[in-house]
Design an enzyme around this catalytic site. Structure first.
Site: not given
Ligand code: DX5
Ligand code: ZN
Length: 216
Positions: A7, A32, A34, A36, A65, A67, A139, A144-147, A177-179, A200
């Site tokens: 991502s 990927h 994202d 937003m 993706h 959002m 999800m 909304g956010f990475g990390g 997707d996520g974490g 991340s």
């Molecule tokens: C969150 C995104 C994810 C995100 C993943 O809204 O859809 O794709 O960027 O980031 P990490 O891997 O850091 O959770």
């Molecule tokens: Zn995503």
């Protein structure tokens, strides 16, 4: 199947040329994106122009993706810019009729189509669409956010999707997707994931390809 989709939300935007290069030179199969809108999620990322830098400099599959609260409009912008796959949110649609109409709208443009569920949306809502979909995105964090931290309730949804696909002889891919990190990747594959999105975790690695390898 094991597909890694970095991502780019977590990449160094001051250094896009290098970032695209290290993705291209790795074993990642997809990129990927994202997208937003500051409305469906409390963050704003980037539009089709940034996306085109990647599209014009990579032959990997462009996985977008979205959002956003207006998935048809935004999806069409990214298809025009070269998206290979659009993944939109169930929660962005007013009702099931709109979900079906959107799947058809995107499929008619000869691209792959995925549907995504937020962490607190029940997996039951998706059954009626599964035979039309190329991909389901689960999800494991609030979009909304990475990390953020991986939410383990994603694993049950992955298991359901894998079982349902086998029983009904369907072919959609299962993406999470996520974490995502090397600590939870095996749990995800075992539960049913075919594709891991990682932001991340990958972009903080000194050696990007070692990071990708550690997720394969
Ligand atoms: C969150 C995104 C994810 C995100 C993943 O809204 O859809 O794709 O960027 O980031 P990490 O891997 O850091 O959770
Ligand atoms: Zn995503």
């Amino acid at each position: 199947m094991r597909i890694i989709a970095p991502s780019i939300l977590s990449c160094d935007f001051m250094n896009l040329k290098e970032e695209i290069k290290r993705i291209n030179e790795s074993l990642a199969q997809w990129i990927h994106f994202d997208v937003m809108d500051g409305h469906f999620v409390p963050n704003i990322s980037f539009g089709p122009d940034i996306f085109k830098y990647f599209k014009n400099n990579s032959s990997l599959l462009m996985d977008v993706h979205i959002m956003v609260t207006n998935p048809q409009f935004v999806g069409d912008l990214f298809i025009k810019a070269g998206a290979d796959q659009i993944v939109f949110h169930y929660e962005a649609c007013a009702d099931d009729h709109e979900v079906s109409a959107l799947i058809k709208h995107f499929k008619d443009q000869d691209i792959k189509v995925g549907l995504s569920l937020k962490p607190h949306t029940s997996i039951d809502v998706i059954e009626t669409f599964l035979k039309e979909l190329d991909l389901v995105l689960i999800m494991a964090v609030e979009p909304g956010f990475g990390g953020q931290k991986f939410m383990v309730n994603a694993l049950d949804k992955l298991k359901y999707l894998k079982e349902y696909r086998t029983i009904n002889h369907l072919e959609y891919l299962i993406q999470v997707d996520g974490g995502i990190s090397n600590e939870n990747k095996e749990l995800c594959y075992k539960a049913g994931a075919d594709c891991l999105v990682a932001g991340s975790y990958l972009f903080k690695q000194d050696n990007f390809n070692d990071g990708v390898n550690s997720l394969l």
